[in-house]
Design a protein around this motif. Structure first.
Motif, PDB file in Angstrom:
ATOM      1  N   HIS A 106       0.842  -1.204   0.000  1.00  0.00           N
ATOM      2  CA  HIS A 106       0.000   0.000   0.000  1.00  0.00           C
ATOM      3  C   HIS A 106       0.877   1.253   0.000  1.00  0.00           C
ATOM      4  N   TYR A 107       1.854   1.290   0.868  1.00  0.00           N
ATOM      5  CA  TYR A 107       2.734   2.448   0.984  1.00  0.00           C
ATOM      6  C   TYR A 107       3.692   2.547  -0.199  1.00  0.00           C
ATOM      7  N   ASN A 108       4.123   1.411  -0.739  1.00  0.00           N
ATOM      8  CA  ASN A 108       4.991   1.430  -1.916  1.00  0.00           C
ATOM      9  C   ASN A 108       4.282   2.055  -3.108  1.00  0.00           C
ATOM     10  N   ILE A 109       3.012   1.717  -3.291  1.00  0.00           N
ATOM     11  CA  ILE A 109       2.281   2.207  -4.456  1.00  0.00           C
ATOM     12  C   ILE A 109       1.909   3.681  -4.293  1.00  0.00           C
ATOM     13  N   ILE A 110       1.495   4.103  -3.110  1.00  0.00           N
ATOM     14  CA  ILE A 110       1.192   5.525  -2.937  1.00  0.00           C
ATOM     15  C   ILE A 110       2.474   6.342  -3.090  1.00  0.00           C
ATOM     16  N   SER A 111       3.603   5.793  -2.664  1.00  0.00           N
ATOM     17  CA  SER A 111       4.887   6.457  -2.843  1.00  0.00           C
ATOM     18  C   SER A 111       5.226   6.564  -4.328  1.00  0.00           C
ATOM     19  N   ALA A 112       4.971   5.514  -5.083  1.00  0.00           N
ATOM     20  CA  ALA A 112       5.227   5.537  -6.529  1.00  0.00           C
ATOM     21  C   ALA A 112       4.345   6.583  -7.210  1.00  0.00           C
ATOM     22  N   LEU A 113       3.091   6.710  -6.758  1.00  0.00           N
ATOM     23  CA  LEU A 113       2.198   7.727  -7.307  1.00  0.00           C
ATOM     24  C   LEU A 113       2.762   9.123  -7.044  1.00  0.00           C
ATOM     25  N   HIS A 114       3.196   9.368  -5.818  1.00  0.00           N
ATOM     26  CA  HIS A 114       3.764  10.679  -5.471  1.00  0.00           C
ATOM     27  C   HIS A 114       5.025  10.964  -6.283  1.00  0.00           C
ATOM     28  N   LYS A 115       5.909   9.974  -6.399  1.00  0.00           N
ATOM     29  CA  LYS A 115       7.161  10.177  -7.133  1.00  0.00           C
ATOM     30  C   LYS A 115       6.895  10.476  -8.603  1.00  0.00           C
ATOM     31  N   SER A 116       5.934   9.779  -9.187  1.00  0.00           N
ATOM     32  CA  SER A 116       5.647  10.019 -10.598  1.00  0.00           C
ATOM     33  C   SER A 116       5.038  11.413 -10.800  1.00  0.00           C
ATOM     34  N   MET A 117       4.214  11.860  -9.856  1.00  0.00           N
ATOM     35  CA  MET A 117       3.654  13.207  -9.969  1.00  0.00           C
ATOM     36  C   MET A 117       4.748  14.252  -9.795  1.00  0.00           C
ATOM     37  N   ARG A 118       5.649  14.044  -8.849  1.00  0.00           N
ATOM     38  CA  ARG A 118       6.755  14.991  -8.652  1.00  0.00           C
ATOM     39  C   ARG A 118       7.621  15.095  -9.896  1.00  0.00           C
ATOM     40  N   ALA A 119       7.792  13.967 -10.588  1.00  0.00           N
ATOM     41  CA  ALA A 119       8.627  13.938 -11.786  1.00  0.00           C
ATOM     42  C   ALA A 119       7.892  14.466 -13.015  1.00  0.00           C
ATOM     43  N   GLY A 120       6.606  14.719 -12.871  1.00  0.00           N
ATOM     44  CA  GLY A 120       5.829  15.209 -13.998  1.00  0.00           C
ATOM     45  C   GLY A 120       5.503  14.129 -15.011  1.00  0.00           C
ATOM     46  N   ASP A 121       5.558  12.880 -14.594  1.00  0.00           N
ATOM     47  CA  ASP A 121       5.282  11.749 -15.483  1.00  0.00           C
ATOM     48  C   ASP A 121       3.807  11.375 -15.382  1.00  0.00           C
ATOM     49  N   ALA A 122       2.999  11.989 -16.224  1.00  0.00           N
ATOM     50  CA  ALA A 122       1.548  11.795 -16.164  1.00  0.00           C
ATOM     51  C   ALA A 122       1.156  10.348 -16.445  1.00  0.00           C
ATOM     52  N   ASP A 123       1.835   9.694 -17.391  1.00  0.00           N
ATOM     53  CA  ASP A 123       1.497   8.303 -17.708  1.00  0.00           C
ATOM     54  C   ASP A 123       1.723   7.398 -16.501  1.00  0.00           C
ATOM     55  N   ALA A 124       2.849   7.575 -15.826  1.00  0.00           N
ATOM     56  CA  ALA A 124       3.141   6.759 -14.648  1.00  0.00           C
ATOM     57  C   ALA A 124       2.164   7.065 -13.521  1.00  0.00           C
ATOM     58  N   ALA A 125       1.848   8.344 -13.332  1.00  0.00           N
ATOM     59  CA  ALA A 125       0.902   8.716 -12.275  1.00  0.00           C
ATOM     60  C   ALA A 125      -0.459   8.086 -12.526  1.00  0.00           C
ATOM     61  N   LEU A 126      -0.911   8.104 -13.771  1.00  0.00           N
ATOM     62  CA  LEU A 126      -2.199   7.474 -14.092  1.00  0.00           C
ATOM     63  C   LEU A 126      -2.141   5.962 -13.901  1.00  0.00           C
ATOM     64  N   TYR A 127      -1.008   5.347 -14.222  1.00  0.00           N
ATOM     65  CA  TYR A 127      -0.858   3.907 -14.003  1.00  0.00           C
ATOM     66  C   TYR A 127      -1.012   3.569 -12.526  1.00  0.00           C
ATOM     67  N   TRP A 128      -0.258   4.270 -11.660  1.00  0.00           N
ATOM     68  CA  TRP A 128      -0.303   3.971 -10.228  1.00  0.00           C
ATOM     69  C   TRP A 128      -1.674   4.280  -9.638  1.00  0.00           C
ATOM     70  N   LEU A 129      -2.290   5.363 -10.096  1.00  0.00           N
ATOM     71  CA  LEU A 129      -3.635   5.702  -9.641  1.00  0.00           C
ATOM     72  C   LEU A 129      -4.631   4.610 -10.034  1.00  0.00           C
ATOM     73  N   ALA A 130      -4.592   4.199 -11.285  1.00  0.00           N
ATOM     74  CA  ALA A 130      -5.500   3.144 -11.758  1.00  0.00           C
ATOM     75  C   ALA A 130      -5.243   1.834 -11.031  1.00  0.00           C
ATOM     76  N   ARG A 131      -3.982   1.533 -10.791  1.00  0.00           N
ATOM     77  CA  ARG A 131      -3.655   0.283 -10.087  1.00  0.00           C
ATOM     78  C   ARG A 131      -4.238   0.283  -8.675  1.00  0.00           C
ATOM     79  N   MET A 132      -4.133   1.415  -7.994  1.00  0.00           N
ATOM     80  CA  MET A 132      -4.688   1.503  -6.644  1.00  0.00           C
ATOM     81  C   MET A 132      -6.201   1.315  -6.664  1.00  0.00           C
ATOM     82  N   LEU A 133      -6.868   2.021  -7.562  1.00  0.00           N
ATOM     83  CA  LEU A 133      -8.330   1.962  -7.606  1.00  0.00           C
ATOM     84  C   LEU A 133      -8.822   0.592  -8.066  1.00  0.00           C
TER      85      LEU A 133
END
Length: 80
Positions: free
Chosen positions: A16-43
């Motif tokens: 749970h914490y690994n994936i929310i961390s990955a979502l935050h890191k991808s947003m910080r990096a400006g990687d929209a595709d990765a952020a959407l992947y992690w968001l979709a994976r969580m949901l």
């Protein structure tokens, strides 16, 4: 036909914490595709959408800050 794979996710555990961390890191990096992947994976794995929107509100207020004043308004609107 389509195959559905099981996603590794534990709402109460370390993944749970690994994936929310990955979502935050991808947003910080400006990687929209990765952020959407992690968001979709969580949901898709059953995470509570309100938990995710609370985290997005926190991200918008802490990490984005003054760089984009609309970020907090958008995140807050998604949460309500």
């Amino acid at each position: 036909g389509l195959q559905r794979t099981s996603l590794l996710y534990d709402r109460a555990g370390e993944e749970h914490y690994n994936i929310i961390s990955a979502l935050h890191k991808s947003m910080r990096a400006g990687d929209a595709d990765a952020a959407l992947y992690w968001l979709a994976r969580m949901l898709e794995s059953g995470e509570d959408a309100r938990y995710v929107t609370r985290r997005l509100v926190r991200f918008a207020s802490e990490d984005v800050g003054l760089a984009d004043p609309m970020a907090l308004l958008q995140a807050t609107a998604a949460h309500t």
